[in-house]
Design a protein around this motif. Structure first.
Motif, short mmCIF file in Angstrom:
data_model
loop_
_atom_site.label_atom_id
_atom_site.label_comp_id
_atom_site.label_asym_id
_atom_site.label_seq_id
_atom_site.Cartn_x
_atom_site.Cartn_y
_atom_site.Cartn_z
N ASN A 1 0.82 -1.21 0.00
CA ASN A 1 0.00 0.00 0.00
C ASN A 1 0.85 1.26 0.00
OD1 ASN A 1 -2.89 -0.81 0.08
ND2 ASN A 1 -2.28 -1.88 1.94
N GLU A 2 2.07 1.15 0.51
CA GLU A 2 2.98 2.29 0.51
C GLU A 2 3.60 2.51 -0.87
OE1 GLU A 2 5.13 5.46 2.26
OE2 GLU A 2 3.55 4.21 3.15
N LEU A 3 3.85 1.43 -1.58
CA LEU A 3 4.59 1.50 -2.84
C LEU A 3 3.72 1.50 -4.08
CD1 LEU A 3 7.44 -1.02 -1.91
CD2 LEU A 3 7.55 1.47 -1.87
N GLU B 1 -8.30 1.23 -4.02
CA GLU B 1 -8.69 1.03 -2.62
C GLU B 1 -7.54 0.32 -1.92
OE1 GLU B 1 -11.39 2.01 -1.11
OE2 GLU B 1 -12.44 2.81 -2.86
N PRO B 2 -7.32 0.60 -0.64
CA PRO B 2 -6.22 -0.06 0.08
C PRO B 2 -6.30 -1.58 -0.04
CG PRO B 2 -7.13 1.71 1.42
CD PRO B 2 -8.04 1.56 0.23
N TYR B 3 -5.18 -2.19 -0.36
CA TYR B 3 -5.13 -3.64 -0.47
C TYR B 3 -5.14 -4.23 0.93
CZ TYR B 3 -4.12 -8.02 -2.89
OH TYR B 3 -4.22 -9.28 -3.42
N THR B 4 -5.81 -5.37 1.10
CA THR B 4 -5.98 -5.93 2.44
C THR B 4 -5.24 -7.26 2.58
OG1 THR B 4 -7.99 -7.19 1.89
CG2 THR B 4 -8.26 -4.88 2.58
#
Length: 245
Positions: free
Chosen positions: A130-132, A137-140
């Protein structure tokens, strides 16, 4: 910190299989361990794993969780049948100077130290992704585990045994389909730049080749013309033609 374990786990006998993984054939603690399809991570595999773990340090990797997750062994002797006997040592896997084999602590597969370790690195890997990567949507973690679980099921259906090193590396190197981390993108860009540089050279080679092809017919024609001139200039050396009677 020395990992506390039961006193009966002191040695194991391992063999190298055709898949280039090491598997446990015998173990001193027969009461708590089942050696069927029990893999062990060899020193070379752990070097690669450790490199991947190093990249997680800035994202909150807990080294103690790593040490708690494994029993460590060193080579004792080679025995009949190409097998190796390993002897238990109480060294930190990360700080040991010798090359050690690592047996995951799976005595409690659901809540044991190795299960905690896998959950820990899975959380960090998702944080890294999620940073890179700019996801819509944010990956979980649940999404990642679903993909990896499907892969493991497919391997099982195809008769492939799951080794601890494969399981762990699949987490540490995980990237969702259709995406790449920044480091991968930079490598691709460099390769594209190299291709662009060579494209200019290719164009020059094509131009030279075209010129050579244009010259070849002219040279052939020139030689043909010279041969025709030589034939025309050659005097007739025979006698007078015979007259027909």
């Amino acid at each position: 910190m020395t990992k506390q374990t039961g006193p009966s786990l002191e040695w194991c006998v391992v063999r190298l299989s055709d898949d280039e993984n090491w598997w446990v054939d015998e173990i001193s603690d027969k009461e708590n361990w089942d050696v069927e399809d029990l893999g062990i991570i060899d020193p070379k595999q752990f070097l690669h794993i450790n490199e991947l773990l190093d990249s997680m340090s800035e994202f909150g990797l807990d080294s103690q969780v790593i040490d708690d997750a494994f029993f460590t062994f060193e080579i004792k002797e080679e025995i009949k049948g190409g097998k190796i006997k390993l002897e238990r040592v109480r060294d930190s896997l990360l700080k040991a100077q010798d090359m050690l084999f690592a047996l995951p602590d799976v005595l409690d597969e659901e809540k044991g130290p190795y299960a905690d370790f896998l959950n820990h690195v899975s959380q960090i890997r998702v944080t890294m992704l999620n940073e890179l990567i700019e996801f819509a949507e944010p990956y979980t973690q649940e999404e990642m585990e679903e993909v990896l679980s499907e892969k493991q099921n497919n391997d099982f259906l195809e008769g492939r045994r799951s080794h601890f090193s494969d399981e762990l590396i699949s987490i540490l190197e995980f990237v969702p389909d259709g995406f790449a981390i920044d480091a991968d993108l930079e490598v691709d860009d460099k390769e594209d730049d190299k291709e662009d540089d060579y494209s200019d050279l290719d164009a020059e080679l094509v131009e030279v080749s075209d010129k050579e092809e244009k010259l070849l017919p002219d040279e052939d024609l020139k030689w043909d013309e010279e041969e025709e001139k030589e034939e025309e200039a050659t005097p007739y050396e025979g006698g007078a033609p015979d007259e027909e009677g």
